[in-house]
Design a protein around this motif. Structure first.
Motif, PDB file in Angstrom:
ATOM      1  N   GLY A 234       0.790  -1.222   0.000  1.00  5.08           N
ATOM      2  CA  GLY A 234       0.000   0.000   0.000  1.00  5.08           C
ATOM      3  C   GLY A 234       0.827   1.279   0.000  1.00  5.08           C
ATOM      4  N   ALA A 235       2.156   1.146   0.100  1.00  3.29           N
ATOM      5  CA  ALA A 235       3.013   2.341   0.141  1.00  3.29           C
ATOM      6  C   ALA A 235       3.045   3.037  -1.213  1.00  3.29           C
ATOM      7  CB  ALA A 235       4.437   1.962   0.556  1.00  3.29           C
ATOM      8  N   ASP A 236       3.311   4.322  -1.182  1.00  8.54           N
ATOM      9  CA  ASP A 236       3.489   5.092  -2.409  1.00  8.54           C
ATOM     10  C   ASP A 236       4.687   4.528  -3.182  1.00  8.54           C
ATOM     11  OD1 ASP A 236       2.841   8.302  -3.316  1.00  8.54           O
ATOM     12  OD2 ASP A 236       4.683   7.374  -4.075  1.00  8.54           O
ATOM     13  N   PRO A 237       4.581   4.393  -4.520  1.00  3.13           N
ATOM     14  CA  PRO A 237       5.711   3.881  -5.318  1.00  3.13           C
ATOM     15  C   PRO A 237       7.009   4.655  -5.086  1.00  3.13           C
ATOM     16  CG  PRO A 237       3.739   3.974  -6.669  1.00  3.13           C
ATOM     17  CD  PRO A 237       3.374   4.598  -5.346  1.00  3.13           C
ATOM     18  N   VAL A 238       6.912   5.950  -4.820  1.00  2.00           N
ATOM     19  CA  VAL A 238       8.132   6.737  -4.550  1.00  2.00           C
ATOM     20  C   VAL A 238       8.837   6.217  -3.301  1.00  2.00           C
ATOM     21  CG1 VAL A 238       9.056   9.016  -3.954  1.00  2.00           C
ATOM     22  CG2 VAL A 238       7.281   8.809  -5.706  1.00  2.00           C
ATOM     23  N   GLU A 239       8.043   5.833  -2.292  1.00  2.00           N
ATOM     24  CA  GLU A 239       8.634   5.289  -1.061  1.00  2.00           C
ATOM     25  C   GLU A 239       9.293   3.937  -1.327  1.00  2.00           C
ATOM     26  OE1 GLU A 239       8.824   7.113   1.624  1.00  2.00           O
ATOM     27  OE2 GLU A 239       7.735   8.649   0.496  1.00  2.00           O
ATOM     28  N   VAL A 240       8.622   3.110  -2.141  1.00  2.00           N
ATOM     29  CA  VAL A 240       9.189   1.805  -2.499  1.00  2.00           C
ATOM     30  C   VAL A 240      10.482   2.005  -3.276  1.00  2.00           C
ATOM     31  CG1 VAL A 240       8.803  -0.318  -3.822  1.00  2.00           C
ATOM     32  CG2 VAL A 240       6.908   0.716  -2.513  1.00  2.00           C
ATOM     33  N   PHE A 241      10.462   2.924  -4.235  1.00  2.00           N
ATOM     34  CA  PHE A 241      11.646   3.227  -5.046  1.00  2.00           C
ATOM     35  C   PHE A 241      12.787   3.709  -4.146  1.00  2.00           C
ATOM     36  CE2 PHE A 241      14.368   5.491  -7.942  1.00  2.00           C
ATOM     37  CZ  PHE A 241      14.239   4.849  -9.159  1.00  2.00           C
ATOM     38  N   ALA A 242      12.480   4.626  -3.228  1.00  2.00           N
ATOM     39  CA  ALA A 242      13.496   5.178  -2.313  1.00  2.00           C
ATOM     40  C   ALA A 242      14.094   4.076  -1.446  1.00  2.00           C
ATOM     41  CB  ALA A 242      12.876   6.264  -1.439  1.00  2.00           C
ATOM     42  N   HIS A 243      13.244   3.169  -0.965  1.00  2.00           N
ATOM     43  CA  HIS A 243      13.700   2.046  -0.134  1.00  2.00           C
ATOM     44  C   HIS A 243      14.657   1.158  -0.931  1.00  2.00           C
ATOM     45  CE1 HIS A 243      13.292  -1.181   2.910  1.00  2.00           C
ATOM     46  NE2 HIS A 243      13.308  -1.983   1.868  1.00  2.00           N
ATOM     47  N   LEU A 244      14.282   0.845  -2.167  1.00  2.00           N
ATOM     48  CA  LEU A 244      15.125  -0.008  -3.014  1.00  2.00           C
ATOM     49  C   LEU A 244      16.461   0.666  -3.314  1.00  2.00           C
ATOM     50  CD1 LEU A 244      12.408  -1.261  -5.523  1.00  2.00           C
ATOM     51  CD2 LEU A 244      13.787  -2.744  -4.039  1.00  2.00           C
ATOM     52  N   ARG A 245      16.422   1.965  -3.603  1.00  4.04           N
ATOM     53  CA  ARG A 245      17.659   2.690  -3.943  1.00  4.04           C
ATOM     54  C   ARG A 245      18.590   2.756  -2.734  1.00  4.04           C
ATOM     55  NH1 ARG A 245      21.220   3.113  -7.678  1.00  4.04           N
ATOM     56  NH2 ARG A 245      22.514   2.825  -5.880  1.00  4.04           N
ATOM     57  N   LYS A 246      18.015   2.990  -1.551  1.00  6.13           N
ATOM     58  CA  LYS A 246      18.803   3.056  -0.315  1.00  6.13           C
ATOM     59  C   LYS A 246      19.490   1.711  -0.067  1.00  6.13           C
ATOM     60  CE  LYS A 246      18.404   4.779   4.397  1.00  6.13           C
ATOM     61  NZ  LYS A 246      17.706   4.187   5.543  1.00  6.13           N
ATOM     62  N   GLY A 247      18.750   0.621  -0.303  1.00  2.64           N
ATOM     63  CA  GLY A 247      19.331  -0.707  -0.127  1.00  2.64           C
ATOM     64  C   GLY A 247      20.465  -0.961  -1.102  1.00  2.64           C
ATOM     65  N   ARG A 248      20.282  -0.513  -2.334  1.00  2.88           N
ATOM     66  CA  ARG A 248      21.324  -0.715  -3.358  1.00  2.88           C
ATOM     67  C   ARG A 248      22.573   0.118  -3.071  1.00  2.88           C
ATOM     68  NH1 ARG A 248      24.895  -1.534  -6.196  1.00  2.88           N
ATOM     69  NH2 ARG A 248      24.997  -2.050  -8.428  1.00  2.88           N
ATOM     70  N   ASP A 249      22.373   1.309  -2.461  1.00  2.00           N
ATOM     71  CA  ASP A 249      23.516   2.171  -2.134  1.00  2.00           C
ATOM     72  C   ASP A 249      24.518   1.457  -1.237  1.00  2.00           C
ATOM     73  OD1 ASP A 249      22.594   4.318  -3.604  1.00  2.00           O
ATOM     74  OD2 ASP A 249      21.728   5.367  -1.875  1.00  2.00           O
ATOM     75  N   SER A 250      24.015   0.611  -0.346  1.00  2.00           N
ATOM     76  CA  SER A 250      24.906  -0.041   0.619  1.00  2.00           C
ATOM     77  C   SER A 250      25.104  -1.527   0.300  1.00  2.00           C
ATOM     78  CB  SER A 250      24.351   0.131   2.038  1.00  2.00           C
ATOM     79  OG  SER A 250      23.032  -0.360   2.084  1.00  2.00           O
ATOM     80  N   PHE A 251      24.667  -1.979  -0.888  1.00  2.00           N
ATOM     81  CA  PHE A 251      24.781  -3.402  -1.229  1.00  2.00           C
ATOM     82  C   PHE A 251      26.214  -3.735  -1.661  1.00  2.00           C
ATOM     83  CE2 PHE A 251      24.390  -6.980  -4.265  1.00  2.00           C
ATOM     84  CZ  PHE A 251      23.844  -7.922  -3.407  1.00  2.00           C
TER      85      PHE A 251
END
Ligand code: ZN
Ligand code: FE
Length: 251
Positions: A234-251
């Motif tokens: 139910g989250a806004d796609p922008v929030e999902v996108f931000a979460h994914l990008r943050k995870g990739r930054d530290s992967f």
């Protein structure tokens, strides 16, 4: 007939040559040696260089390879790309050697990059915006800006478009996608394909819009199954996108 040559440069960059008739177009100029070698091998003479964005690893060899070619790039970054002979706005349409080209603004990685779409040839160049299974780092944009650029590309490029990106980052992107979305069968399957290709020393570029719609977590930020797997139903796609990008930054 259109001939395309993918040129590995530096450690993981790609330059691409598009040749038709008397026209030879280079997309980005990371390194002179491999580009000059490819031109010599094919017997092609550069007529146009299309620049995607201002980063050094995309522009540093322009002067060394250009010869009499015209250098064209984004007006929005013209103050940071001193080599440009001509500038383009978002939505600019023109022809090169009879090939139709559309410039599409895709901000997020930098503030004013252009992606280039050749509708007749069915090819597109998304540089450091849309990567195979990934997305560029947000140096000059926020997640909302980059997500908007992804939606722009998704709407503009048909499923069978061959998409050339600026770097060979696919294996890391695939591993990240599989870690972030372990239940996703399409991502798990593509990870195996990418691993096998890289073991054989083969490029994973170009990708296609169909493959990105199916397996790029960032392109699927508005897919309810992605949000649900991340515990963000139910989250806004922008929030999902931000979460994914943050995870990739530290992967
Ligand atoms: Zn870049
Ligand atoms: Fe780059």
């Amino acid at each position: 007939m259109v001939d395309i040559r993918l040129i590995p440069c530096l450690s993981d960059n790609y330059a691409v040559l598009v040749h038709t008739g008397d026209e030879t177009i280079l997309i980005d100029a990371p390194e002179a040696g491999p580009i000059k070698a490819a031109l010599a091998e094919e017997g092609w003479t550069l007529t146009t260089i299309l620049v995607t964005h201002h980063h050094t690893d995309h522009v540093q060899a322009i002067d060394a390879v250009k010869g009499s070619a015209k250098v064209i790039g984004p007006k929005a970054e013209a103050d940071r790309i001193k080599e440009l002979d001509e500038t383009l706005d978002d939505g600019a349409e023109f022809t090169l050697g009879g090939l139709e080209v559309k410039a599409i603004a895709t901000p997020g990685h930098t503030s004013g990059p252009l992606s280039y779409y050749f509708p007749g040839a069915g090819i597109a160049f998304t540089a450091d915006t849309l990567f195979a299974m990934g997305c560029g780092r947000l140096f000059e944009g926020d997640p909302a800006t980059m997500w908007n650029s992804f939606k722009t590309l998704r709407a503009a490029l048909p499923d069978d478009t061959k998409i050339y990106c600026g770097h060979e980052y696919t294996l890391t992107n695939a591993r990240y996608g599989h870690q972030a979305l372990p239940e996703d069968a399409a991502i798990a399957e593509r990870l195996k394909v990418v691993e096998a290709a890289r073991e054989r020393g083969e490029p994973t570029v170009p990708t296609t819009m169909a493959a990105e719609k199916a397996t790029n977590p960032f392109m699927r930020a508005d897919d309810p199954s992605v949000a649900a797997q991340l515990g963000m139903a139910g989250a806004d796609p922008v929030e999902v996108f931000a979460h994914l990008r943050k995870g990739r930054d530290s992967f």
